[in-house]
Design an enzyme around this catalytic site. Structure first.
Site, PDB file in Angstrom:
ATOM      1  N   HIS A 186      13.151   8.360  -8.032  1.00  0.00           N
ATOM      2  CA  HIS A 186      12.493   8.515  -6.502  1.00  0.00           C
ATOM      3  C   HIS A 186      12.594   7.357  -5.546  1.00  0.00           C
ATOM      4  O   HIS A 186      11.933   6.959  -4.716  1.00  0.00           O
ATOM      5  CB  HIS A 186      11.255   9.207  -6.590  1.00  0.00           C
ATOM      6  CG  HIS A 186      11.408  10.465  -7.320  1.00  0.00           C
ATOM      7  ND1 HIS A 186      11.448  11.466  -5.803  1.00  0.00           N
ATOM      8  CD2 HIS A 186      11.200  10.921  -7.870  1.00  0.00           C
ATOM      9  CE1 HIS A 186      11.528  12.544  -6.141  1.00  0.00           C
ATOM     10  NE2 HIS A 186      10.675  12.283  -8.066  1.00  0.00           N
TER      11      HIS A 186
ATOM     12  N   LYS B   6       3.868   8.444   7.252  1.00  0.00           N
ATOM     13  CA  LYS B   6       3.951   7.309   6.127  1.00  0.00           C
ATOM     14  C   LYS B   6       3.410   7.173   5.855  1.00  0.00           C
ATOM     15  O   LYS B   6       2.472   6.253   5.636  1.00  0.00           O
ATOM     16  CB  LYS B   6       5.120   7.067   5.950  1.00  0.00           C
ATOM     17  CG  LYS B   6       5.612   5.849   7.038  1.00  0.00           C
ATOM     18  CD  LYS B   6       7.223   5.437   6.746  1.00  0.00           C
ATOM     19  CE  LYS B   6       8.255   6.413   8.125  1.00  0.00           C
ATOM     20  NZ  LYS B   6       9.298   7.032   7.039  1.00  0.00           N
ATOM     21  N   ARG B   7       3.206   6.752   4.113  1.00  0.00           N
ATOM     22  CA  ARG B   7       2.594   4.988   3.589  1.00  0.00           C
ATOM     23  C   ARG B   7       2.967   3.628   4.275  1.00  0.00           C
ATOM     24  O   ARG B   7       3.628   3.465   4.459  1.00  0.00           O
ATOM     25  CB  ARG B   7       2.834   5.209   2.132  1.00  0.00           C
ATOM     26  CG  ARG B   7       2.164   6.494   1.315  1.00  0.00           C
ATOM     27  CD  ARG B   7       0.600   6.100   1.086  1.00  0.00           C
ATOM     28  NE  ARG B   7      -0.506   5.140   0.410  1.00  0.00           N
ATOM     29  CZ  ARG B   7      -0.382   5.174  -0.592  1.00  0.00           C
ATOM     30  NH1 ARG B   7      -0.588   6.855  -1.533  1.00  0.00           N
ATOM     31  NH2 ARG B   7      -0.617   4.606  -1.368  1.00  0.00           N
TER      32      ARG B   7
ATOM     33  N   LYS C  50       8.760   0.304   4.736  1.00  0.00           N
ATOM     34  CA  LYS C  50       8.869   0.840   5.735  1.00  0.00           C
ATOM     35  C   LYS C  50       9.124   0.243   7.022  1.00  0.00           C
ATOM     36  O   LYS C  50       9.534   0.809   8.312  1.00  0.00           O
ATOM     37  CB  LYS C  50       7.878   1.609   5.171  1.00  0.00           C
ATOM     38  CG  LYS C  50       8.206   3.203   4.488  1.00  0.00           C
ATOM     39  CD  LYS C  50       6.927   3.811   3.976  1.00  0.00           C
ATOM     40  CE  LYS C  50       6.878   4.146   2.511  1.00  0.00           C
ATOM     41  NZ  LYS C  50       7.786   5.945   2.695  1.00  0.00           N
TER      42      LYS C  50
ATOM     43  N   THR D 195      11.350  12.473   3.765  1.00  0.00           N
ATOM     44  CA  THR D 195      11.160  13.979   3.606  1.00  0.00           C
ATOM     45  C   THR D 195      10.942  14.100   5.423  1.00  0.00           C
ATOM     46  O   THR D 195      10.860  14.824   5.975  1.00  0.00           O
ATOM     47  CB  THR D 195      10.556  14.532   2.745  1.00  0.00           C
ATOM     48  OG1 THR D 195       9.200  13.927   2.505  1.00  0.00           O
ATOM     49  CG2 THR D 195      11.666  14.480   0.722  1.00  0.00           C
TER      50      THR D 195
ATOM     51  N   LYS E 245      11.113  16.988   8.328  1.00  0.00           N
ATOM     52  CA  LYS E 245      10.221  17.310   8.869  1.00  0.00           C
ATOM     53  C   LYS E 245      10.636  17.371  10.672  1.00  0.00           C
ATOM     54  O   LYS E 245      10.722  18.269  11.351  1.00  0.00           O
ATOM     55  CB  LYS E 245       9.029  17.500   8.381  1.00  0.00           C
ATOM     56  CG  LYS E 245       8.831  17.882   6.634  1.00  0.00           C
ATOM     57  CD  LYS E 245       7.591  17.071   6.384  1.00  0.00           C
ATOM     58  CE  LYS E 245       7.529  17.305   4.821  1.00  0.00           C
ATOM     59  NZ  LYS E 245       6.388  16.698   3.998  1.00  0.00           N
TER      60      LYS E 245
HETATM   61  C1  26V Z   1       5.642   5.200  -8.031  1.00  0.00           C
HETATM   62  C2  26V Z   1       4.385   4.986  -8.866  1.00  0.00           C
HETATM   63  C3  26V Z   1       4.864   3.606  -9.751  1.00  0.00           C
HETATM   64  C4  26V Z   1       3.978   3.228 -10.642  1.00  0.00           C
HETATM   65  C5  26V Z   1       2.273   3.466 -10.287  1.00  0.00           C
HETATM   66  C6  26V Z   1       2.089   4.755  -9.653  1.00  0.00           C
HETATM   67  C7  26V Z   1       3.268   5.360  -8.936  1.00  0.00           C
HETATM   68  C8  26V Z   1       3.152   6.605  -8.147  1.00  0.00           C
HETATM   69  C9  26V Z   1       4.052   6.699  -7.410  1.00  0.00           C
HETATM   70  C10 26V Z   1       5.273   6.471  -7.305  1.00  0.00           C
HETATM   71  C11 26V Z   1       6.152   7.343  -7.035  1.00  0.00           C
HETATM   72  C12 26V Z   1       6.804   6.171  -5.742  1.00  0.00           C
HETATM   73  C13 26V Z   1       8.377   6.896  -5.690  1.00  0.00           C
HETATM   74  C14 26V Z   1       8.180   7.858  -4.255  1.00  0.00           C
HETATM   75  O1  26V Z   1       6.863   8.813  -3.695  1.00  0.00           O
HETATM   76  N1  26V Z   1       9.276   7.570  -3.663  1.00  0.00           N
HETATM   77  C15 26V Z   1       9.145   8.574  -2.443  1.00  0.00           C
HETATM   78  O2  26V Z   1       9.867   9.984  -3.142  1.00  0.00           O
HETATM   79  C16 26V Z   1      10.420  11.307  -2.084  1.00  0.00           C
HETATM   80  C17 26V Z   1      10.969  12.477  -2.589  1.00  0.00           C
HETATM   81  O3  26V Z   1      11.754  12.038  -3.264  1.00  0.00           O
HETATM   82  C18 26V Z   1      11.388   9.926  -1.112  1.00  0.00           C
HETATM   83  O4  26V Z   1      11.811  10.985   0.234  1.00  0.00           O
HETATM   84  C19 26V Z   1      10.661   8.613  -0.787  1.00  0.00           C
HETATM   85  O5  26V Z   1      11.348   8.044  -0.223  1.00  0.00           O
HETATM   86  C20 26V Z   1      10.154   7.287  -1.931  1.00  0.00           C
HETATM   87  O6  26V Z   1      10.145   6.814  -1.427  1.00  0.00           O
END
Ligand code: 26V
Length: 800
Positions: free
Chosen positions: A356, A537-538, A543, A645, A649
């Site tokens: 992701h 968004k975050r 971003k 995503t 929406k």
């Molecule tokens: C990453 C990490 C890094 C380590 C620490 C804890 C932690 C927790 C969550 C994440 C996830 C980050 C990745 C993420 O949310 N990516 C998003 O995924 C979406 C679904 O595929 C995508 O639409 C977004 O573009 C993408 O930023």
């Protein structure tokens, strides 16, 4: 007849079921029931209606010995359940009428439900959409996650600063879950590994118990329901009565406190990996509980573990559950005696990995010291996997591998242990091949595939936007909810003026309702006729909320310079949280709030420009804002947003996108048509090239007078009169440390916003473009995405 099959529901039947639960489940008399009591009664009455499809789905899966999908995710960003579930079981109208009969209003009752915010953002919300689509498609599946006591923090603003508070969704009883105390597993940590009779035996030094809580997830029309199984951590040691009796009250509760820490709180970082022991323990806690549960279920009715992949598909949502490989190998070898070489093949045939993010700071890497200390047996297995891979690929480059520089790279581990690796948009999947795993991709050219993300139309159109949903149903009939491609049938109607007017009227009604809500929550009055320009968004530098607010400042300046000119009135709406430790993101939040303060109180501007930033953006706020949006801001630096995503929406709900060629924007534009999309900015490859010029921002600033003005206003302290140097840091970063190319894309962004204004001046033309967006967004249903996973990764079929 099946004794469990409930009576067909009429309004009267359902009304008495609500009352029955109010009396016997909640223990309240209607005369004295609070809104909360009514919500509990209604939720239980609805839950009863989900149990029948849930049982029959589970029974059929057993009876037909079907292959099951196991979706392992550290995050499930569900939001509220009540209304969504009522729509899926076809009881939304009946429930509303029954409640009205009882003197209650459905929206008010449902509005008291706290969001289940067990996720940070995109990755967690995607998991929730996929759970709903798997249920809709009749794909037998379990979601496995952690039952965090505290979900994502609640955000407040204090003097424009973000302040975080603990979220407390379980302080009220959660009516959708079933506790399964009989379903529990011991999860070990630390200790030693002993070799005994040729087999390794791990003697953990610590352990906790993972105890299951099940929530049914019902699909469209109640045809199928799956289980979301969340694990809560409990102590394996019992309460120490001896210590308690000696008066050592806190010490007596210590093991319990320690164990519970594991499922206490969701980590609020979503883009920066920190090598924290607790996080690693959380990841192993989820993964080990899930793998033990999967093997237990398989061995209930099978004995040959070699056939596991014919009945089990395990999907890893990013690398967070990437210990699934080593844990499965450990159980197959150490506990069940299979040879390592066979175990690794079995595990790989079961496992898939979804990537992701490409951001280097988000890629998980654990020090071999920590891994070896917390999971000594797994560290050995990881090294063995790496050796095995090198042995099968002797030409593997020296810098490629799982364990390098005293670190375990979880991306490489997940890749090597999976039979399929997928990206989440066409562009992202290409970049996963080119930039993230070029060498592994060369060794395994068929492993990386693409599965473009999708969103569930039940929650994100039918539920969130009843006005537009009714128009769609009245125009093309029902059935689009689970065949979203059918929205294409709207296209011929888009040529019809009456339809366009109705489309615009639905949007206008949503905007009017949201204007009232904005006034109530922020105190700012906004004109529902203005263009609603939305970035939700975050908060992250990539971003580029900064780009948006700089352009807003520029717009403000122009209104003041040309007070007589004909400006298109706009409301800039921001929503989103910053990770608590992300200083730069928090500074940008402060800036947006400061700019809002100045602009909203400037009499020279009036209704022509407003900036609002309602605090605590979450799933429920998204449901409120998305249907009221005209313009969707998808302005990330190209190459950085894996998919997005929210972009889907918003476009589905008839917002036009202003965006870069990043993530799924590329495919959205292909689908809705370039003429219905406001494109700007550098491409992913141009962005990389641009950074080769060490003076890229200076050049961009010197070429753009408007940007010079904006930076000057910031540097003068025009938005921080109480502290004029507050934003010198931001100004300095744009000049000298502009990795995300805000300066380089500013002029193009500003031009694109001009084109947006021009288009909005023609309301009918705008309605046409907006309606064409809705009509052409069918591809982005999560049903399509899940079908792709079923066919290309899980090798499974629908049970319906
Ligand atoms: C990453 C990490 C890094 C380590 C620490 C804890 C932690 C927790 C969550 C994440 C996830 C980050 C990745 C993420 O949310 N990516 C998003 O995924 C979406 C679904 O595929 C995508 O639409 C977004 O573009 C993408 O930023």
């Amino acid at each position: 007849m099946n004794a469990l099959a409930p009576q067909p529901v009429t309004q009267d039947v359902f009304r008495s079921e609500i009352l029955r639960h109010l009396t016997f489940t909640v223990g309240k008399d209607a005369a004295h029931a609070s809104v909360h009591d009514w919500r509990m009664a209604l939720s239980h009455a609805l839950r009863d209606r989900i149990v029948a499809p849930w049982f029959s789905a589970t029974r059929r899966t057993w009876a037909e010995d079907r292959k099951r999908v196991y979706y392992l995710s550290m995050e499930f960003l569900i939001g509220r359940i009540l209304e969504d579930a009522s729509i899926n079981v076809g009881l939304r109208e009946i429930a509303g009428a029954a409640l009205a009969d009882l003197g209650q209003d459905f929206a008010s009752v449902a509005g008291t439900e706290p969001d289940a915010a067990l996720g940070n953002g995109g990755l967690g919300r995607l998991a929730a959409c996929y759970m709903e689509s798997m249920a809709t498609l009749g794909c037998p599946a379990y979601g496995y996650g952690i039952r965090y006591e505290h979900g994502l923090f609640r955000q407040e603003f204090n003097g424009g600063h973000q302040v975080e508070f603990a979220e407390d969704w379980l302080s009220q009883k959660h009516p959708w879950e079933f506790e399964r105390p009989e379903c529990a597993y011991d999860i070990g940590f630390k200790g030693q590994v002993e070799v005994k009779g040729g087999r390794s035996v791990w003697h953990p030094g610590e352990s906790v118990r993972a105890s299951a809580f099940d929530t049914p997830v019902v699909g469209w029309a109640g045809r199928w329901a799956n289980t979301l199984r969340l694990w809560a951590a409990q102590p394996t040691q019992h309460f120490d009565l001896k210590r308690f009796n000696r008066g050592e009250y806190t010490a007596a509760a210590e093991p319990e406190t320690l164990a519970r820490t594991i499922s206490r709180v969701l980590y609020p970082e979503d883009t920066t990996h920190e090598g924290k022991e607790l996080r690693l323990k959380q990841e192993f806690f989820l993964t080990s509980a899930a793998i033990q549960d999967i093997l237990r279920r398989y061995l209930d009715t099978h004995s040959d573990l070699r056939a596991l992949p014919s009945k089990v598909a395990i999907q890893m949502n990013d690398t967070h559950p990437a210990l699934a490989g080593p844990e499965l190998i450990r159980l197959l070898t150490d506990a069940h005696g299979l040879p390592f070489e066979e175990a690794i093949e079995i595990a790989r045939s079961c496992l898939g990995y979804t990537n992701h993010t490409l951001l280097p700071e988000a890629l998980e890497r654990w020090s071999t010291w920590l891994m070896g200390n917390v999971l000594p047996r797994h560290m050995q297995i990881i090294e063995r996997i790496d050796e095995d891979h090198l042995a099968s690929h002797p030409k593997r480059k020296h810098y490629v591998g799982i364990v390098k520089h005293h670190e375990v790279r979880m991306g490489e581990l997940a890749f090597i242990m999976s039979h399929r690796v997928n990206g989440v948009s066409a562009l992202h999947s290409d970049l996963v091949k080119e930039r993230l795993f070029p060498e592994l991709h060369a060794l395994h050219p068929d492993r990386i595939i693409n599965q473009t993300n999708g969103v569930t139309p039940r929650r994100w159109l039918r539920m969130a936007n009843p006005a537009l949903s009714s128009l769609v149903t009245n125009t093309i009939g029902s059935g689009w909810e689970d065949h979203l491609d059918r929205l294409r049938e709207l296209e011929p109607h888009v040529e019809d003026r009456g339809f366009r007017d109705a489309f615009a009227a639905a949007k206008r009604a949503n905007k009017a309702a949201t204007s009232n809500w904005v006034a109530e929550t922020t105190g700012v009055r906004v004109d529902p006729g203005a263009l609603f320009d939305v970035q939700i968004k975050r908060l992250h530098e990539y971003k580029r909320q900064l780009l948006n607010i700089l352009q807003t400042i520029s717009e403000w300046h122009e209104i003041r310079e040309n007070p007589q000119a004909d400006f298109v009135p706009r409301v800039k709406i921001f929503g989103g949280k910053a990770a608590p430790g992300y200083v730069v993101a928090k500074e940008i939040i402060h800036l947006i709030n400061d700019v809002a303060e100045v602009i909203n109180n400037d009499p020279a501007v009036g209704d022509r420009l407003k900036v609002v930033y309602p605090a605590n953006y979450n799933v429920s706020m998204a449901e409120r804002l998305i249907p009221a949006s005209d313009l969707s801001e998808q302005i990330s630096t190209a190459g950085k947003e894996a998919s997005g995503t929210g972009n889907m929406k918003l476009a589905l709900n008839g917002a036009l996108t202003i965006g870069t060629l990043d993530g799924a924007n590329v495919e959205i534009r292909d689908h809705v048509g370039a003429e219905n999309f406001f494109l700007f900015g550098l491409t992913a490859h141009e962005a990389v090239e641009r950074r080769n010029d060490p003076e890229h921002s200076r050049h961009a600033i010197e070429a753009c007078e408007a940007l010079q003005v904006v930076l000057q206003l910031l540097a003068e302290g025009r938005f921080s009169p109480d502290q004029t140097d507050r934003y010198l840091g931001i100004v300095d970063r744009v000049w000298h440390h502009d990795y995300f190319l805000v300066a380089s894309d500013f002029a193009a962004y500003r031009d694109a916003q001009r084109r947006v204004d021009d288009a909005y001046r023609d309301p009918d033309g705008w309605a046409r473009m907006a309606a064409l967006n809705t009509a052409r967004m069918g591809f982005f249903s999560s049903d399509r995405a899940v079908r792709g996973y079923m066919k290309e990764i899980w090798k499974t079929t629908s049970a319906l």
